[in-house]
Design a protein around this motif. Sequence first.
Motif, PDB file in Angstrom:
ATOM      1  N   ASN A  57       0.827  -1.208   0.000  1.00 45.72           N
ATOM      2  CA  ASN A  57       0.000   0.000   0.000  1.00 45.72           C
ATOM      3  C   ASN A  57       0.862   1.260   0.000  1.00 45.72           C
ATOM      4  O   ASN A  57       0.567   2.220  -0.715  1.00 45.72           O
ATOM      5  CB  ASN A  57      -0.948   0.009   1.190  1.00 45.72           C
ATOM      6  N   ALA A  58       1.923   1.258   0.788  1.00 48.27           N
ATOM      7  CA  ALA A  58       2.809   2.426   0.829  1.00 48.27           C
ATOM      8  C   ALA A  58       3.483   2.653  -0.522  1.00 48.27           C
ATOM      9  O   ALA A  58       3.584   3.778  -1.001  1.00 48.27           O
ATOM     10  CB  ALA A  58       3.855   2.264   1.930  1.00 48.27           C
ATOM     11  N   VAL A  59       3.920   1.580  -1.161  1.00 44.18           N
ATOM     12  CA  VAL A  59       4.578   1.697  -2.467  1.00 44.18           C
ATOM     13  C   VAL A  59       3.585   2.168  -3.531  1.00 44.18           C
ATOM     14  O   VAL A  59       3.909   3.021  -4.355  1.00 44.18           O
ATOM     15  CB  VAL A  59       5.229   0.347  -2.869  1.00 44.18           C
ATOM     16  N   ARG A  60       2.371   1.629  -3.502  1.00 45.78           N
ATOM     17  CA  ARG A  60       1.372   1.964  -4.528  1.00 45.78           C
ATOM     18  C   ARG A  60       0.768   3.347  -4.366  1.00 45.78           C
ATOM     19  O   ARG A  60       0.427   3.998  -5.345  1.00 45.78           O
ATOM     20  CB  ARG A  60       0.234   0.942  -4.497  1.00 45.78           C
ATOM     21  N   HIS A  61       0.594   3.791  -3.120  1.00 47.76           N
ATOM     22  CA  HIS A  61      -0.201   4.989  -2.881  1.00 47.76           C
ATOM     23  C   HIS A  61       0.577   6.196  -2.378  1.00 47.76           C
ATOM     24  O   HIS A  61      -0.036   7.212  -2.049  1.00 47.76           O
ATOM     25  CB  HIS A  61      -1.328   4.669  -1.893  1.00 47.76           C
ATOM     26  N   THR A  62       1.894   6.108  -2.296  1.00 48.04           N
ATOM     27  CA  THR A  62       2.689   7.253  -1.842  1.00 48.04           C
ATOM     28  C   THR A  62       3.826   7.509  -2.829  1.00 48.04           C
ATOM     29  O   THR A  62       4.093   6.701  -3.711  1.00 48.04           O
ATOM     30  CB  THR A  62       3.276   7.018  -0.434  1.00 48.04           C
ATOM     31  N   ASP A  78       2.982  -5.564  17.013  1.00 51.73           N
ATOM     32  CA  ASP A  78       2.564  -4.340  16.340  1.00 51.73           C
ATOM     33  C   ASP A  78       3.380  -4.232  15.065  1.00 51.73           C
ATOM     34  O   ASP A  78       4.610  -4.192  15.103  1.00 51.73           O
ATOM     35  CB  ASP A  78       2.789  -3.111  17.223  1.00 51.73           C
ATOM     36  N   LEU A  79       2.686  -4.207  13.945  1.00 52.99           N
ATOM     37  CA  LEU A  79       3.310  -4.119  12.627  1.00 52.99           C
ATOM     38  C   LEU A  79       2.927  -2.755  12.081  1.00 52.99           C
ATOM     39  O   LEU A  79       1.740  -2.456  11.947  1.00 52.99           O
ATOM     40  CB  LEU A  79       2.778  -5.230  11.724  1.00 52.99           C
ATOM     41  N   ALA A  80       3.911  -1.918  11.789  1.00 53.81           N
ATOM     42  CA  ALA A  80       3.600  -0.545  11.401  1.00 53.81           C
ATOM     43  C   ALA A  80       4.424  -0.118  10.197  1.00 53.81           C
ATOM     44  O   ALA A  80       5.594  -0.476  10.069  1.00 53.81           O
ATOM     45  CB  ALA A  80       3.874   0.401  12.571  1.00 53.81           C
ATOM     46  N   VAL A  81       3.788   0.666   9.325  1.00 55.20           N
ATOM     47  CA  VAL A  81       4.481   1.260   8.188  1.00 55.20           C
ATOM     48  C   VAL A  81       4.189   2.757   8.205  1.00 55.20           C
ATOM     49  O   VAL A  81       3.033   3.179   8.233  1.00 55.20           O
ATOM     50  CB  VAL A  81       4.046   0.632   6.851  1.00 55.20           C
ATOM     51  N   THR A  82       5.250   3.529   8.196  1.00 55.74           N
ATOM     52  CA  THR A  82       5.164   4.983   8.150  1.00 55.74           C
ATOM     53  C   THR A  82       5.503   5.424   6.739  1.00 55.74           C
ATOM     54  O   THR A  82       6.501   4.969   6.167  1.00 55.74           O
ATOM     55  CB  THR A  82       6.154   5.618   9.153  1.00 55.74           C
ATOM     56  N   ASP A  83       4.653   6.298   6.187  1.00 51.82           N
ATOM     57  CA  ASP A  83       4.906   6.788   4.831  1.00 51.82           C
ATOM     58  C   ASP A  83       4.764   8.303   4.788  1.00 51.82           C
ATOM     59  O   ASP A  83       4.501   8.935   5.806  1.00 51.82           O
ATOM     60  CB  ASP A  83       4.013   6.087   3.800  1.00 51.82           C
ATOM     61  N   HIS A  84       4.932   8.870   3.606  1.00 47.77           N
ATOM     62  CA  HIS A  84       4.933  10.318   3.437  1.00 47.77           C
ATOM     63  C   HIS A  84       3.667  10.840   2.778  1.00 47.77           C
ATOM     64  O   HIS A  84       3.688  11.899   2.160  1.00 47.77           O
ATOM     65  CB  HIS A  84       6.163  10.745   2.632  1.00 47.77           C
ATOM     66  N   SER A  85       2.575  10.122   2.917  1.00 44.55           N
ATOM     67  CA  SER A  85       1.296  10.584   2.385  1.00 44.55           C
ATOM     68  C   SER A  85       0.374  10.923   3.554  1.00 44.55           C
ATOM     69  O   SER A  85       0.223  10.126   4.485  1.00 44.55           O
ATOM     70  CB  SER A  85       0.641   9.504   1.531  1.00 44.55           C
ATOM     71  N   GLY A 123       2.711  12.936   6.680  1.00 46.86           N
ATOM     72  CA  GLY A 123       2.514  11.511   6.464  1.00 46.86           C
ATOM     73  C   GLY A 123       1.618  10.869   7.496  1.00 46.86           C
ATOM     74  O   GLY A 123       0.807  11.517   8.141  1.00 46.86           O
ATOM     75  N   LYS A 124       1.790   9.576   7.652  1.00 40.15           N
ATOM     76  CA  LYS A 124       0.990   8.802   8.605  1.00 40.15           C
ATOM     77  C   LYS A 124       1.711   7.492   8.915  1.00 40.15           C
ATOM     78  O   LYS A 124       2.639   7.101   8.208  1.00 40.15           O
ATOM     79  CB  LYS A 124      -0.387   8.494   8.026  1.00 40.15           C
TER      80      LYS A 124
END
Length: 144
Positions: A57-62, A78-85, A123-124
């Motif tokens: 999702n991070a690769v496709r949408h950010t 806890d599995l977390a991904v931080t992105d710049h969107s 981001g989020k």
Amino acid sequence: MTTIAPPPTTTRHVAALPRDLHSPAAARRITARWLESVGRGARTPDVVVIVSELVTNAVRHTDGPCVLTLTAHRASLDLAVTDHSEEIPDLCRREGGDHRGGFGLEIMRSLGGRITVVPRLGGKTVHVTLTLAPDTADSRDAPP
């Protein structure tokens, strides 16, 4: 007087991933190795699928890199991904996806994941928390 501290009950691993089509595969490998190293391999297939969905999702949408953070607590992961969107995913949408995608959140939920999004300036972070059965926690986490 000597004080002996109990071993930590939280283990964390952080990996920066580029915005690249190979990042989901790298995240799966990182996650499987980390789970083995912390003695939480019982749910490896589920956890690897969830991490793959988050990173995809991070690769496709950010438009930028993302950071994968894996945290093992006494009774959960806890599995977390931080992105710049700053765009927040629609967590309430429950209908299926289409030929282009849209199934990831339901897959994560079906595997027992509790999804939360933490917005931040620029981001989020999307978290998926998995509660572990008592017999899947590493015996090193058991109280003395």
